[in-house]
Design an enzyme around this catalytic site. Sequence first.
Site, PDB file in Angstrom:
ATOM      1  N   GLU A  75     -56.801   2.660 -44.035  1.00  0.00           N
ATOM      2  CA  GLU A  75     -57.428   2.617 -42.699  1.00  0.00           C
ATOM      3  C   GLU A  75     -56.848   1.481 -41.863  1.00  0.00           C
ATOM      4  O   GLU A  75     -57.507   0.854 -41.059  1.00  0.00           O
ATOM      5  CB  GLU A  75     -58.945   2.472 -42.823  1.00  0.00           C
ATOM      6  CG  GLU A  75     -59.730   3.088 -41.670  1.00  0.00           C
ATOM      7  CD  GLU A  75     -59.654   4.612 -41.657  1.00  0.00           C
ATOM      8  OE1 GLU A  75     -59.885   5.209 -40.597  1.00  0.00           O
ATOM      9  OE2 GLU A  75     -59.350   5.212 -42.713  1.00  0.00           O
ATOM     10  N   ILE A  83     -65.060 -16.014 -62.984  1.00  0.00           N
ATOM     11  CA  ILE A  83     -66.313 -16.509 -63.553  1.00  0.00           C
ATOM     12  C   ILE A  83     -66.592 -15.841 -64.893  1.00  0.00           C
ATOM     13  O   ILE A  83     -67.102 -16.468 -65.829  1.00  0.00           O
ATOM     14  CB  ILE A  83     -67.476 -16.288 -62.564  1.00  0.00           C
ATOM     15  CG1 ILE A  83     -67.331 -17.257 -61.376  1.00  0.00           C
ATOM     16  CG2 ILE A  83     -68.829 -16.451 -63.237  1.00  0.00           C
ATOM     17  CD1 ILE A  83     -68.308 -17.010 -60.246  1.00  0.00           C
ATOM     18  N   ILE A 139     -53.102  11.462 -49.743  1.00  0.00           N
ATOM     19  CA  ILE A 139     -54.151  12.113 -48.963  1.00  0.00           C
ATOM     20  C   ILE A 139     -55.415  12.255 -49.818  1.00  0.00           C
ATOM     21  O   ILE A 139     -55.402  12.932 -50.853  1.00  0.00           O
ATOM     22  CB  ILE A 139     -53.689  13.487 -48.458  1.00  0.00           C
ATOM     23  CG1 ILE A 139     -52.351  13.365 -47.708  1.00  0.00           C
ATOM     24  CG2 ILE A 139     -54.768  14.112 -47.583  1.00  0.00           C
ATOM     25  CD1 ILE A 139     -52.377  12.421 -46.526  1.00  0.00           C
ATOM     26  N   ASP A 179     -61.567   3.563 -35.178  1.00  0.00           N
ATOM     27  CA  ASP A 179     -62.594   2.542 -34.971  1.00  0.00           C
ATOM     28  C   ASP A 179     -63.794   2.775 -35.884  1.00  0.00           C
ATOM     29  O   ASP A 179     -64.266   1.867 -36.565  1.00  0.00           O
ATOM     30  CB  ASP A 179     -63.055   2.535 -33.508  1.00  0.00           C
ATOM     31  CG  ASP A 179     -61.977   2.015 -32.571  1.00  0.00           C
ATOM     32  OD1 ASP A 179     -61.033   1.373 -33.064  1.00  0.00           O
ATOM     33  OD2 ASP A 179     -62.075   2.264 -31.355  1.00  0.00           O
TER      34      ASP A 179
END
Length: 380
Positions: A362, A336, A156, A239
Site C-alpha cells: 500500500e 524481550i 496479488i 487513501d
Amino acid sequence: MNFELTDEQRMLREMVREFSEKEIKPRATEIDRTDEFPWDLWKRMAELGLLGMTLPPDYGGSGMDIVSWAIAQEEMARASVVVADIQLLGTLMQNMILKNGTNAQKRKHLPPMAAGEKICIIAQTEPGAGSDVAGVQTTARPERDGYVLNGTKRFITCAMLADLAIVVATVDKSKGHKGITLFLVEKGTPGFSPGSKEHLLGVKGMATGEVVLDNCWVPKENMLGGEGEGFKRAMMSLDTGRIGIGCQAVGLAQAAMEEAVRYAKQRTAFGGPIANLQAVQCMLADMSAGIEAARLRLRHAAWLKDQGRPIIREAAEAKLLASELAVKVTSDALQIHGAYGYSTDFPIERMYREAKVYQIWEGTSEIQRVVIARQLLKEY
C-alpha cells in the site's frame, strides 16, 4: 474535540474483539503454518456483516463510517493481520466499484461481494511496476467493441481465488499515467487465469500469486470508469487503503506489546521478573507511547475521510508512522522474549515476520515520505 467513540462504535468494537479473540486468534498460527486461505473465518465475517461494513444497505452492506471500519481493522489485526487484510481487500474493491462503476456493474457485483459469495482482487502490481503505478506494462488493445488485455501481475492478494479482478492496464504506453484504464474481468473469461502462487516471509494464507492475462478479451462495458482515468481512480482508493493498513499495523503492534508485557512479568532473571528491569521497562514504555500516537493519527485521518475532506498527507503520515512502529515494536518484543522469541512455540516470531510487509505494501515507507513532502511543499 471529542475523542469518545459513539455507542454504536463501542458495540462494534466489542463484537469484533470477541469474534477475534474467540475465533480468529486460535487459528492464526495454523493459517501461518499451512498457508491456506481461512474459508471458515471468511464465511463467519460474512455472517457477522463484516464483509460489507462500509457498503450502503442498498447493496447489502451496513453503511458504516470509516472510523468504525478502522476500529474493526485494528481489532482483527490484533488476532491475525491475514484475516484483517482479507476484509480490507473486500472493502477497498467494493469502494472502487461503488465510486466508479455503472449502475449495472454495482448491482451485479456488490451484493455478492458483501455476502462473501464473490472475491474481488486488484490486479495492479507487476514484476517491474510496484510503487510506480504509471509504469504498468499490461496492455489493453481496442478490438471488436472491447479490449484485449495482455500482461502478468505479481504479488496479488487472493489471486488464486479471484472471482473478479479489477485489472490496471494501459491503452497507450506513450501517454504514461494518462493511458491507465481499469477493467473488470470475471473468472472464466478466456485468457484470464491465476499463475504461480507466491511463497512469502509472512502474511501467509491469503492465496497471493500471479494473474496472467493472455489475449483476454473483455467487452467495452467492462471498463470501470472512463478510458485513461484509471490512474486517478486507483490513486483515490489508496487513501482509504492506507488508513486500513495503518490500523492493521497498530493492531499488530498492540498484540506484540501485550505478548511482551505478559512474558516480562512471568520470566524471571537476576532474582526477579525481567519486567522489573529498567531496560525492559523503557522498551515497553516506548511501545505504548508509539502505539497511542499512531492510533490517534489514524483515527483523525479516518474522521477527516468521513467528513469528506482530502487526506492525502494525513493518510500517508498515519500509514508511515504505523508501519515503522510495527517493525520496531515486534523487534523489541522479540528481544524481550530472548531465545523463546526466536522459537515457533511463541507467536512473536510470526508477528515479527508479518510486520515487515507494512513498510512495503500500500505504498512503501519511502513513497509515503515522498507523498508527505510533496503535500507540505504545496501547503506552505
